[in-house]
Design an enzyme around this catalytic site. Structure first.
Site, PDB file in Angstrom:
ATOM      1  N   ASP A   1      68.404   8.390  37.282  1.00 54.55           N
ATOM      2  CA  ASP A   1      69.397   7.711  38.123  1.00 54.55           C
ATOM      3  C   ASP A   1      70.692   8.527  38.230  1.00 54.55           C
ATOM      4  O   ASP A   1      71.015   9.303  37.340  1.00 54.55           O
ATOM      5  CB  ASP A   1      69.679   6.322  37.519  1.00 54.55           C
ATOM      6  CG  ASP A   1      70.395   5.418  38.499  1.00 54.55           C
ATOM      7  OD1 ASP A   1      70.345   5.671  39.709  1.00 54.55           O
ATOM      8  OD2 ASP A   1      71.023   4.437  38.044  1.00 54.55           O
TER       9      ASP A   1
ATOM     10  N   HIS B   1      69.688  14.195  45.524  1.00 53.97           N
ATOM     11  CA  HIS B   1      68.238  14.180  45.272  1.00 53.97           C
ATOM     12  C   HIS B   1      67.679  15.601  45.248  1.00 53.97           C
ATOM     13  O   HIS B   1      66.797  15.909  44.444  1.00 53.97           O
ATOM     14  CB  HIS B   1      67.519  13.358  46.344  1.00 53.97           C
ATOM     15  CG  HIS B   1      67.900  11.905  46.342  1.00 53.97           C
ATOM     16  ND1 HIS B   1      67.978  11.146  45.189  1.00 53.97           N
ATOM     17  CD2 HIS B   1      68.233  11.054  47.357  1.00 53.97           C
ATOM     18  CE1 HIS B   1      68.341   9.919  45.491  1.00 53.97           C
ATOM     19  NE2 HIS B   1      68.508   9.836  46.798  1.00 53.97           N
TER      20      HIS B   1
ATOM     21  N   LEU C   1      49.999  17.830  28.330  1.00 58.00           N
ATOM     22  CA  LEU C   1      50.904  16.740  28.717  1.00 58.00           C
ATOM     23  C   LEU C   1      50.330  15.901  29.868  1.00 58.00           C
ATOM     24  O   LEU C   1      49.848  16.444  30.856  1.00 58.00           O
ATOM     25  CB  LEU C   1      52.228  17.367  29.164  1.00 58.00           C
ATOM     26  CG  LEU C   1      53.287  16.410  29.719  1.00 58.00           C
ATOM     27  CD1 LEU C   1      53.913  15.593  28.598  1.00 58.00           C
ATOM     28  CD2 LEU C   1      54.373  17.187  30.476  1.00 58.00           C
TER      29      LEU C   1
HETATM   30  C1  FPP Z   1      68.107   7.307  41.683  1.00 62.46           C
HETATM   31  O1  FPP Z   1      69.345   7.854  42.049  1.00 62.46           O
HETATM   32  C2  FPP Z   1      67.074   8.253  41.971  1.00 62.46           C
HETATM   33  C3  FPP Z   1      66.084   8.065  42.869  1.00 62.46           C
HETATM   34  C4  FPP Z   1      65.952   6.836  43.669  1.00 62.46           C
HETATM   35  C5  FPP Z   1      65.091   9.093  43.124  1.00 62.46           C
HETATM   36  C6  FPP Z   1      64.833  10.064  42.016  1.00 62.46           C
HETATM   37  C7  FPP Z   1      64.412  11.287  42.659  1.00 62.46           C
HETATM   38  C8  FPP Z   1      64.628  12.540  42.232  1.00 62.46           C
HETATM   39  C9  FPP Z   1      65.186  12.870  40.916  1.00 62.46           C
HETATM   40  C10 FPP Z   1      64.308  13.674  43.112  1.00 62.46           C
HETATM   41  C11 FPP Z   1      62.919  13.621  43.664  1.00 62.46           C
HETATM   42  C12 FPP Z   1      62.099  14.561  42.964  1.00 62.46           C
HETATM   43  C13 FPP Z   1      60.781  14.545  42.929  1.00 62.46           C
HETATM   44  C14 FPP Z   1      60.116  15.695  42.319  1.00 62.46           C
HETATM   45  C15 FPP Z   1      59.993  13.439  43.445  1.00 62.46           C
HETATM   46  P1  FPP Z   1      70.272   7.022  43.029  1.00 62.46           P
HETATM   47  O2  FPP Z   1      70.145   7.599  44.364  1.00 62.46           O
HETATM   48  O3  FPP Z   1      69.959   5.570  42.932  1.00 62.46           O
HETATM   49  O4  FPP Z   1      71.663   7.336  42.418  1.00 62.46           O
HETATM   50  P2  FPP Z   1      72.941   6.379  42.451  1.00 62.46           P
HETATM   51  O5  FPP Z   1      72.693   5.273  41.486  1.00 62.46           O
HETATM   52  O6  FPP Z   1      74.013   7.297  42.015  1.00 62.46           O
HETATM   53  O7  FPP Z   1      73.103   5.897  43.861  1.00 62.46           O
END
Ligand code: FPP
Length: 255
Positions: free
Chosen positions: A12, A29, A123
Site C-alpha cells: 500500500d 504503481h 518459493l
Molecule cells: C495500493 O496502493 C496498491 C495497489 C492497489 C496496487 C499494488 C500494485 C503494485 C505494487 C504495482 C503492480 C505490480 C505488479 C507486479 C502487479 P494505493 O494506490 O492504494 O496507495 P494509496 O493508499 O497511497 O492511495
C-alpha cells in the site's frame, strides 16, 4: 531457523507516494512494480516457502479506468520481464483471484508461467489479483456444498478448497503505507498470522527493511491461543482434548 514460512504483503501507499512528489498516482504503481522484483528476490534469498502479494483487490475495480488499466499493464510487463528469472530460480508461480476479466493476453501469459513452473520446488510466489478474501471463502463453501449436498464442512475441507492450498496459513502479514487494516486479504489463512504495519510507502520499501521485519517478528512468541510454547509437557491439541474431557466428566468444576 526462522519459523516464518509464509509471508503475505499488502503493498500500500503507491498513490500517496506519487502525490507527495506531485506526480500522478499511476507513477507510484510504476515505481511500486520495480520494488516487487526486489522483494521476490529477497523472499527467495531468505528461503521463505511462500510469498503472497496483494496486487489488485476486487474493490480496486472501482478505481479510475486509467489506473485499473495501468495495473493490468504492469502485471503483464512484470511477467514478461521476470518470466526467465522466475523459472531459473525454481519459483512456483500462481495468480489467485477472479482473473477471467483480465485481458486475454495476460491470462495466457499467467497460464503459461503457471504451467512452466508447476513442478518447481522453491518459493511459492502468488499474486492476488482481482482477489477478495470473503469471495475466496464463499467460493470454497459453494464448491463443497455443490459436490457434497447435506454434508457438514470441516476446516480441512475449506483449507483444501482455497485457491492455493499448498501455501497454507500465513505466518506474517506485512502492510506498508501506514494503514492498520487487513482489507479483505487472505481472511481464512490469516487467522493466527502475526501482523506488521510499517509507515514506509510501498515504492520506498526495501530488501533491508523486509529482512529487518523478518528478524523482529521471528523473535515474537506465537502462542496460537495457548499460554506459552514452553509451558507444557504435552502437545497443545492433546491438552485441549484432555481439558474438554475433564470438563465433560465433571472432574473440573466451577471456580
Ligand atoms: C495500493 O496502493 C496498491 C495497489 C492497489 C496496487 C499494488 C500494485 C503494485 C505494487 C504495482 C503492480 C505490480 C505488479 C507486479 C502487479 P494505493 O494506490 O492504494 O496507495 P494509496 O493508499 O497511497 O492511495
Amino acid at each position: 531457523m526462522s519459523k516464518i514460512k509464509h509471508v503475505a504483503i499488502i503493498m500500500d501507499g503507491n498513490g500517496r507516494w506519487a502525490n507527495q512528489r506531485l506526480r500522478p498516482r499511476i507513477w507510484g504503481h510504476v515505481r511500486g512494480s520495480a520494488v516487487v522484483s526486489q522483494i521476490v528476490q529477497a523472499a527467495n534469498d531468505f528461503d521463505l516457502k511462500a510469498l503472497t502479494l496483494y496486487a489488485f483487490s476486487t474493490e480496486n475495480w472501482s478505481r479510475p479506468l486509467e489506473e485499473v488499466s495501468t495495473l493490468f499493464k504492469l502485471l503483464k510487463k512484470f511477467l514478461e520481464k521476470e518470466k526467465k528469472r522466475i523459472i531459473e530460480n525454481n519459483i512456483k508461480f500462481k495468480v489467485i483471484g477472479e482473473i477471467e476479466n483480465l485481458p486475454k493476453q495476460t491470462i495466457n501469459l499467467i497460464n503459461e508461467i503457471e504451467s512452466l513452473t508447476s513442478n518447481a520446488t522453491g518459493l511459492n510466489l502468488t499474486f492476488a489479483f482481482s482477489y477478495g478474501g470473503r469471495a475466496e471463502i464463499l467460493r470454497a463453501v459453494n464448491n463443497f456444498t455443490t459436490q457434497n449436498p447435506g454434508k457438514a464442512l470441516t476446516e480441512q475441507d475449506i483449507n483444501s478448497l482455497m485457491y492455493r492450498p499448498e501455501t497454507g496459513d500465513v505466518d506474517l502479514m506485512i502492510r506498508t503505507g501506514g494503514e492498520h487494516r487487513v482489507s479483505n486479504f487472505l481472511l481464512w489463512q490469516m487467522a493466527y498470522s502475526e501482523l506488521y504495519f510499517t509507515p514506509t510507502k510501498w515504492p520506498d520499501f526495501t530488501y533491508n527493511e523486509f529482512e529487518k521485519i523478518l528478524e523482529k517478528v521471528a523473535n515474537r512468541e506465537r502462542r496460537f491461543g495457548n499460554v506459552s510454547s514452553q509451558s507444557g509437557l504435552i502437545d497443545s491439541s492433546e491438552r485441549a482434548e484432555a481439558n474438554r474431557t475433564n470438563f465433560m466428566k465433571g472432574t473440573i468444576t466451577d471456580v
